[in-house]
Write a protein that holds these residues in place. Structure first.
Motif, PDB file in Angstrom:
ATOM      1  N   LEU A  96      50.208  -9.963 -33.480  1.00 27.61           N
ATOM      2  CA  LEU A  96      51.747 -10.038 -33.335  1.00 27.61           C
ATOM      3  C   LEU A  96      52.548 -10.115 -34.592  1.00 27.61           C
ATOM      4  CD1 LEU A  96      51.393 -12.335 -29.994  1.00 27.61           C
ATOM      5  CD2 LEU A  96      52.251 -10.070 -30.164  1.00 27.61           C
ATOM      6  N   GLU A  97      51.702 -10.719 -35.517  1.00 23.92           N
ATOM      7  CA  GLU A  97      52.462 -11.317 -36.897  1.00 23.92           C
ATOM      8  C   GLU A  97      52.679  -9.695 -37.802  1.00 23.92           C
ATOM      9  OE1 GLU A  97      52.490 -15.565 -38.214  1.00 23.92           O
ATOM     10  OE2 GLU A  97      50.450 -14.883 -37.711  1.00 23.92           O
ATOM     11  N   ARG A  98      51.354  -9.352 -37.810  1.00 25.48           N
ATOM     12  CA  ARG A  98      51.144  -8.301 -38.997  1.00 25.48           C
ATOM     13  C   ARG A  98      50.785  -6.921 -38.729  1.00 25.48           C
ATOM     14  NH1 ARG A  98      47.056 -11.925 -42.930  1.00 25.48           N
ATOM     15  NH2 ARG A  98      48.335 -13.811 -42.876  1.00 25.48           N
ATOM     16  N   ASN A  99      50.519  -6.820 -37.065  1.00 25.26           N
ATOM     17  CA  ASN A  99      50.022  -5.407 -36.948  1.00 25.26           C
ATOM     18  C   ASN A  99      50.682  -5.015 -35.468  1.00 25.26           C
ATOM     19  OD1 ASN A  99      48.979  -2.843 -36.771  1.00 25.26           O
ATOM     20  ND2 ASN A  99      46.957  -3.593 -37.253  1.00 25.26           N
ATOM     21  N   ARG A 100      51.892  -5.050 -35.164  1.00 24.51           N
ATOM     22  CA  ARG A 100      52.413  -4.656 -33.781  1.00 24.51           C
ATOM     23  C   ARG A 100      51.666  -3.049 -33.500  1.00 24.51           C
ATOM     24  NH1 ARG A 100      56.386  -7.730 -31.232  1.00 24.51           N
ATOM     25  NH2 ARG A 100      56.107 -10.004 -32.137  1.00 24.51           N
ATOM     26  N   ALA A 101      52.050  -2.265 -34.330  1.00 20.56           N
ATOM     27  CA  ALA A 101      51.436  -0.903 -34.071  1.00 20.56           C
ATOM     28  C   ALA A 101      50.070  -0.836 -33.933  1.00 20.56           C
ATOM     29  CB  ALA A 101      51.740   0.034 -35.283  1.00 20.56           C
ATOM     30  N   GLY A 102      48.981  -1.869 -34.363  1.00 18.50           N
ATOM     31  CA  GLY A 102      47.695  -1.849 -33.999  1.00 18.50           C
ATOM     32  C   GLY A 102      47.735  -2.396 -32.499  1.00 18.50           C
ATOM     33  N   ALA A 103      48.509  -3.278 -32.324  1.00 20.72           N
ATOM     34  CA  ALA A 103      48.418  -3.960 -30.976  1.00 20.72           C
ATOM     35  C   ALA A 103      48.523  -2.998 -30.046  1.00 20.72           C
ATOM     36  CB  ALA A 103      49.573  -5.279 -30.766  1.00 20.72           C
TER      37      ALA A 103
END
Length: 202
Positions: free
Chosen positions: A33-40
């Protein structure tokens, strides 16, 4: 005090993964949620897509996008030898050793009455029916060298003992309590080379 119902639900969802406790799940959730929204979003899409499209091969029970997996369709593989494993990860470990070229049957775990896993739950009836449809000369029991794995191996040997085929068990190189998915290729090669009959007429 939690982060709110949405984040708490995500943390609880991540805890379904093996070996992931609440702190690890919380760390993963916050990282995404903090650093990798695209990854999520990619992870969510990948999980949804896999859960929807991946089933089990109708012949060997391995994970597959099609009714019959590519290994069962492969005419170059030895149709007279079948290796029985507990999980898809065990199958992949054996394949990566580049030693075995026969067929597979993937159990849905090992026999464990306390966990509600009996012969029907792990697919023994389908294994028996497969023997009725094919000419198999050797069965390699490659269940994990655990108490449950040994019990499963012995049960399968008894069930298949009337099929007039050689039944062997992976031998040296595998320590008690280890899992095939974490064994290196060299050790697996030794185990395959040293397999021994499980039941004899003596």
């Amino acid at each position: 005090m939690g982060f709110g119902p949405v984040i708490d639900e995500l943390i609880d969802a991540l805890r379904v993964l093996p070996g992931v406790g609440r702190k690890s799940a919380q760390r993963m959730a916050l990282y995404l949620l903090e650093r990798n929204r695209a990854g999520a979003q990619r992870l969510a899409l990948g999980l949804e897509n896999a859960a929807e499209k991946i089933g089990c091969c109708q012949e060997c029970q391995n994970l597959s996008e099609q009714e019959i997996c590519s290994m069962c369709k492969d005419i170059s593989r030895d149709k007279e030898t079948i290796c029985i494993v507990e999980s898809p990860s065990d199958l992949m470990a054996i394949e990566q050793s580049h030693h075995y070229k026969g067929q597979y049957f993937v159990l849905k775990g090992s026999l464990s009455p306390l966990d509600g896993r009996g012969p029907n739950e792990i697919g023994i009836p389908k294994l028996v029916s497969r023997f009725k449809e094919a000419s198999i000369k050797e069965v390699i029991l490659a269940t994990n060298p655990t108490i449950e794995g040994e019990a499963t191996s012995h049960y399968i040997a008894e069930v298949l003992s009337e099929n007039n085929c050689l039944i062997t068990r992976l031998a040296h190189g595998l320590s008690m309590g280890s899992e095939l998915g974490y064994v290196d290729g060299g050790t697996l090669n030794h185990a395959f080379s040293g397999r021994k009959p499980v039941l004899t007429n003596e």
